[in-house]
Design a protein around this motif. Structure first.
Motif, PDB file in Angstrom:
ATOM      1  N   ILE A  83      42.870  13.862  -6.243  1.00 49.26           N
ATOM      2  CA  ILE A  83      42.017  13.642  -5.219  1.00 49.26           C
ATOM      3  C   ILE A  83      42.000  12.262  -4.821  1.00 49.26           C
ATOM      4  CG2 ILE A  83      39.573  13.590  -5.090  1.00 49.26           C
ATOM      5  CD1 ILE A  83      39.668  15.774  -6.921  1.00 49.26           C
ATOM      6  N   ILE A 102      42.454  11.368  -0.830  1.00 52.31           N
ATOM      7  CA  ILE A 102      41.406  10.591   0.086  1.00 52.31           C
ATOM      8  C   ILE A 102      42.164   9.397   0.596  1.00 52.31           C
ATOM      9  CG2 ILE A 102      39.754   8.577  -0.196  1.00 52.31           C
ATOM     10  CD1 ILE A 102      38.516  10.183  -2.494  1.00 52.31           C
ATOM     11  N   ILE A 125      44.143  11.022   3.706  1.00 50.62           N
ATOM     12  CA  ILE A 125      43.285  11.271   4.814  1.00 50.62           C
ATOM     13  C   ILE A 125      42.824   9.898   5.337  1.00 50.62           C
ATOM     14  CG2 ILE A 125      41.318  12.271   5.562  1.00 50.62           C
ATOM     15  CD1 ILE A 125      41.758  14.238   3.172  1.00 50.62           C
ATOM     16  N   ASN A 126      42.456   8.842   4.579  1.00 55.86           N
ATOM     17  CA  ASN A 126      41.807   7.812   5.141  1.00 55.86           C
ATOM     18  C   ASN A 126      43.187   7.225   5.915  1.00 55.86           C
ATOM     19  OD1 ASN A 126      39.756   5.560   5.162  1.00 55.86           O
ATOM     20  ND2 ASN A 126      41.270   4.485   4.196  1.00 55.86           N
ATOM     21  N   VAL A 156      37.503  11.216   9.406  1.00 53.25           N
ATOM     22  CA  VAL A 156      37.602  12.539   8.573  1.00 53.25           C
ATOM     23  C   VAL A 156      37.253  12.215   7.179  1.00 53.25           C
ATOM     24  CG1 VAL A 156      39.242  14.359   8.020  1.00 53.25           C
ATOM     25  CG2 VAL A 156      38.744  13.478  10.350  1.00 53.25           C
ATOM     26  N   ALA A 157      37.896  11.210   6.642  1.00 51.81           N
ATOM     27  CA  ALA A 157      38.093  10.754   5.099  1.00 51.81           C
ATOM     28  C   ALA A 157      36.743  10.404   4.771  1.00 51.81           C
ATOM     29  CB  ALA A 157      38.958   9.515   5.043  1.00 51.81           C
ATOM     30  N   PRO A 190      33.448  11.559   5.023  1.00 51.85           N
ATOM     31  CA  PRO A 190      32.633  12.558   4.276  1.00 51.85           C
ATOM     32  C   PRO A 190      33.467  13.108   3.050  1.00 51.85           C
ATOM     33  CG  PRO A 190      33.556  13.570   6.314  1.00 51.85           C
ATOM     34  CD  PRO A 190      33.756  12.110   6.159  1.00 51.85           C
ATOM     35  N   PHE A 191      34.431  13.358   2.984  1.00 52.11           N
ATOM     36  CA  PHE A 191      35.538  13.836   1.690  1.00 52.11           C
ATOM     37  C   PHE A 191      35.472  12.697   0.577  1.00 52.11           C
ATOM     38  CE2 PHE A 191      39.432  14.101  -0.480  1.00 52.11           C
ATOM     39  CZ  PHE A 191      39.394  15.383  -1.201  1.00 52.11           C
ATOM     40  N   THR A 192      35.299  11.515   1.002  1.00 50.88           N
ATOM     41  CA  THR A 192      35.172  10.380  -0.027  1.00 50.88           C
ATOM     42  C   THR A 192      33.934  10.299  -0.583  1.00 50.88           C
ATOM     43  OG1 THR A 192      36.958   9.029   1.251  1.00 50.88           O
ATOM     44  CG2 THR A 192      35.370   7.743  -0.480  1.00 50.88           C
ATOM     45  N   VAL A 244      31.760  12.771  -0.917  1.00 48.57           N
ATOM     46  CA  VAL A 244      31.406  14.063  -1.818  1.00 48.57           C
ATOM     47  C   VAL A 244      32.412  13.936  -3.092  1.00 48.57           C
ATOM     48  CG1 VAL A 244      31.794  16.560  -1.928  1.00 48.57           C
ATOM     49  CG2 VAL A 244      31.079  15.634   0.248  1.00 48.57           C
ATOM     50  N   SER A 245      33.608  13.377  -2.942  1.00 45.45           N
ATOM     51  CA  SER A 245      34.448  13.304  -4.211  1.00 45.45           C
ATOM     52  C   SER A 245      33.667  12.126  -5.126  1.00 45.45           C
ATOM     53  CB  SER A 245      35.650  12.790  -3.810  1.00 45.45           C
ATOM     54  OG  SER A 245      36.325  13.795  -3.044  1.00 45.45           O
TER      55      SER A 245
END
Length: 671
Positions: free
Chosen positions: A213, A217, A220-221, A227-228, A230-232, A234-235
């Motif tokens: 994960i 991150i 994607i970053n 895009v990165a 919100p994923f960062t 949440v993780s």
């Protein structure tokens, strides 16, 4: 075919023997035998191992499924990210196109001059391929490491399943050997950290998932920060929540969020600290040994040590002659049958038995198969399991003996279940002499002081039915005190004196002086016992005082004072009223010697004895060597004073004593 029939016959006979052995006694007068207890233990062991093996197998099955899926997912990402490490792999036809461009440029650069008809312009050298960025390197490192951990965890999960198939006991070995074999295997699993390895494998998969994960991150970053984000978030929230719930059991033991990852991290940190400590300590100790050893025999000992263990390893690795299916079992049976292993395995198996379900009544008959020292240790393990839920008796100690907070848990129910068992291991089965043909000293067993403390807590219960039990306890204390050999130098510790060495004398004083006065002391101890008490008290006082210098501060500690005063108080109290013993010359000689020793004690330690007679909280902290044993100096001084007053009574006493003068003069009174 004949071999299989023979094995079946052996198994059938074994089952019949186990069924017959497991039959309980048919009458109350018939004492339970060990043949009744050991089958119960073996059945409990098999049930426990079956539950443990099933739980581990289920965990390994789940790990294999999840680890395989994780490895497949990571592999898909690694295939694509690996291309970023070599930009030429992104365009397989790019090299051919660049070659055609170079040829076209060469053709278009032809020029005509007088010297060279077909001359061309020199083309600038094409720039080399750009190196992969640091972002690409980090992503591939994280994902490759994640894939490696996932594959390793699944590999060891398969290995663990192979280990678990070796847990069930074979049916062709006798019952007692089966108990020892199971205990050998169980102890081996604990010693070789099999539970730790099993708990570490899910932690490896969790670490692999975290690495994947984090790499995702980062990947994607590098492509799009929006895009990165919100994923960062949440993780990060999920990881933070995992850390919090994993650390919660360290603060609240009842919290069920117990993750193996925290435990493994803790153990690795402790192991690293231990290794660092040894790395620092070993060179220092080695250097000191080298300076202290002038004959340089250390290298010879090391060479012998290496040679010995090399031979042991070669013998251990020698291929067995039995069939393959019984290879490991034959080696384990050989080790479990070794002389040093048999008593240890029997004792640890019997101590562990209660954790699997049997009651004490079902297994206590097996105690007679243990040596006396192991019996006391086994019973203390049972008590520790009963009171604190573990079998580590050392966690119940304070200053070397049972903590008073633990003894406060002794109640009538505990007394009913354990009083006869404790008296049994204290009084029965001990040898009469030791290896030096001297009277056996039960205090050489480190468990005896703890047994005495628990029995003392039982006799303090206000139960009239315990009077005879208390008398039996005093008789055992009498024998233990008489046979105790005090090593004055060995009993000293860095904090003062070993508290355990004064347990028998102090408990005998408490039991004897504070007993029910309706029972005359002559019914407990005979006239010959009184003389022996005087000899014992005089020898204790003489041994301690003769080993002390006049200004030795060790004499001022509580232990030597209580040893002398409690033994003297018991001896003088027993002497009161024994008119027949007072006419005995040996009685008068022993009494005279004891009074001389007490006079000797009152010289250098007079002020400190007076200070020790005050309440404990007012006692100088320097003089304390334990708060775990009842303080009896004040009561002992009072008892000695009363006994001396009774012995000095003109009608029934014998003081002052008269001694024969060596020159034949008239006897004179001894002061």
């Amino acid at each position: 075919m004949q071999s299989n029939e023979g094995d079946a016959s052996v198994q059938a006979n074994h089952k019949v023997a186990a069924t017959t052995a497991a039959a309980p006694p048919t009458s109350k007068d018939q004492a339970p035998t060990t043949l009744y207890g050991w089958p119960k233990i073996l059945d409990a062991m098999r049930n426990y191992d079956a539950r443990m093996g099933e739980a581990w197998k289920l965990e390994m099955d789940n790990l294999l499924i999840f680890g395989t899926l994780l490895a497949a997912v990571v592999t898909a990402f690694v295939i694509e990210s690996n291309k970023l490490l070599d930009p030429t792999d992104l365009d397989p036809g790019g090299s051919d196109l660049e070659a055609l461009n170079d040829i076209s440029a060469q053709l278009s650069s032809f020029s005509v001059n007088t010297a060279f008809v077909n001359s061309t312009h020199t083309l600038n050298k094409r720039e080399t391929d750009p190196a992969p960025t640091s972002n690409v390197v980090r992503v591939n490192t994280l994902w490759f490491l994640s894939l490696t951990l996932a594959v390793i965890s699944t590999f060891f999960a398969i290995a663990v399943q192979q280990w678990l198939r070796h847990i069930p006991l074979p049916a062709y070995i006798p019952m007692r050997e089966a108990v020892r074999l199971r205990q050998l295997r169980y102890s081996g699993m604990i010693k070789w950290q099999v539970p730790t390895i099993i708990s570490m494998l899910p932690a490896l998969v969790q670490i692999a998932l975290v690495l994947f994960i984090v790499g995702l991150i980062e990947f994607i970053n590098s492509m799009n920060a929006d895009v990165a984000l919100p994923f960062t978030v949440v993780s990060s929230v999920a990881f933070a929540l995992f850390v919090v719930v994993s650390l919660a059991p360290l603060i609240r033991p009842s919290c069920p969020y117990k993750s193996p990852l925290v435990h493994i991290t803790w153990e690795l940190a402790w192991l690293g600290s231990a290794i660092a400590a040894y790395v620092i300590m070993i060179p220092i100790t080695t250097l000191l040994d080298c300076f202290a050893n002038t004959k340089r025999t250390r290298l010879s000992r090391i060479a012998n040590y290496i040679s010995f263990w090399t031979q042991r390893i070669l013998i251990a690795l020698q291929p067995p002659t039995t069939e393959t299916s019984r290879m490991w079992t034959s080696r384990e049976l050989a080790e479990s049958a070794e002389k040093d292993n048999v008593p240890y395995l029997d004792r640890t198996a019997l101590s562990w038995a209660l954790t699997a379900g049997p009651t004490i009544d079902e297994v206590q008959s097996c105690l007679q198969d243990l040596i006396p020292e192991d019996r006391t240790a086994c019973v203390l393990d049972w008590i520790s399991l009963k009171l604190e839920g573990h079998m580590d008796i050392y966690r119940l100690l304070k200053d070397g003996i049972i903590d008073q907070a633990i003894l406060s848990q002794v109640n009538s129910l505990f007394s009913e279940n354990y009083r006869d068992l404790l008296m049994q291991v204290l009084s029965k089965g001990w040898p009469e002499t030791d290896s030096n043909d001297q009277v056996y000293d039960r205090m050489t067993d480190p468990s005896i002081p703890h047994v005495l403390m628990f029995i003392w807590a039982i006799v303090q219960q206000s139960d009239k039915t315990l009077e005879s039990y208390k008398v039996d306890f005093m008789k055992e204390l009498k024998t233990i005190c008489w046979n105790q050999r005090l090593d004055v130098e060995g009993e000293r510790t860095w904090r003062g004196w070993n508290v355990a060495c004064r347990v028998p004398a102090v408990l005998l004083f408490n039991c004897y002086i504070n007993r029910d006065e309706t029972q005359p002391h002559r019914k407990i101890f005979s006239a010959s016992d009184v003389t022996q008490f005087l000899k014992w008290a005089e020898s204790v006082a003489g041994l301690i005082l003769d080993a002390q210098l006049p200004d030795d501060p060790a004499l001022l500690w509580i232990t030597p004072q209580e040893l002398i005063l409690s033994s003297s108080a018991v001896a003088l109290h027993a002497a009161v009223g024994e008119h027949s013993a007072m006419r005995n010359r040996q009685f008068r000689v022993s009494l005279q010697s004891l009074l001389e020793q007490l006079t000797k004690l009152c010289g250098p330690a007079k002020d400190h004895i007076q200070a020790a007679a005050h309440p404990w909280e007012k006692l100088d902290r320097r003089l304390k060597d334990s708060e775990s044993l009842e303080f009896v100096v004040a009561n002992a001084i009072i008892s000695i004073s009363k006994s001396l007053a009774a012995l000095a009574d003109p009608k029934s006493g014998c003081l002052p004593l008269e001694k024969d003068d060596s020159n034949g003069d008239k006897p004179e009174a001894a002061s």
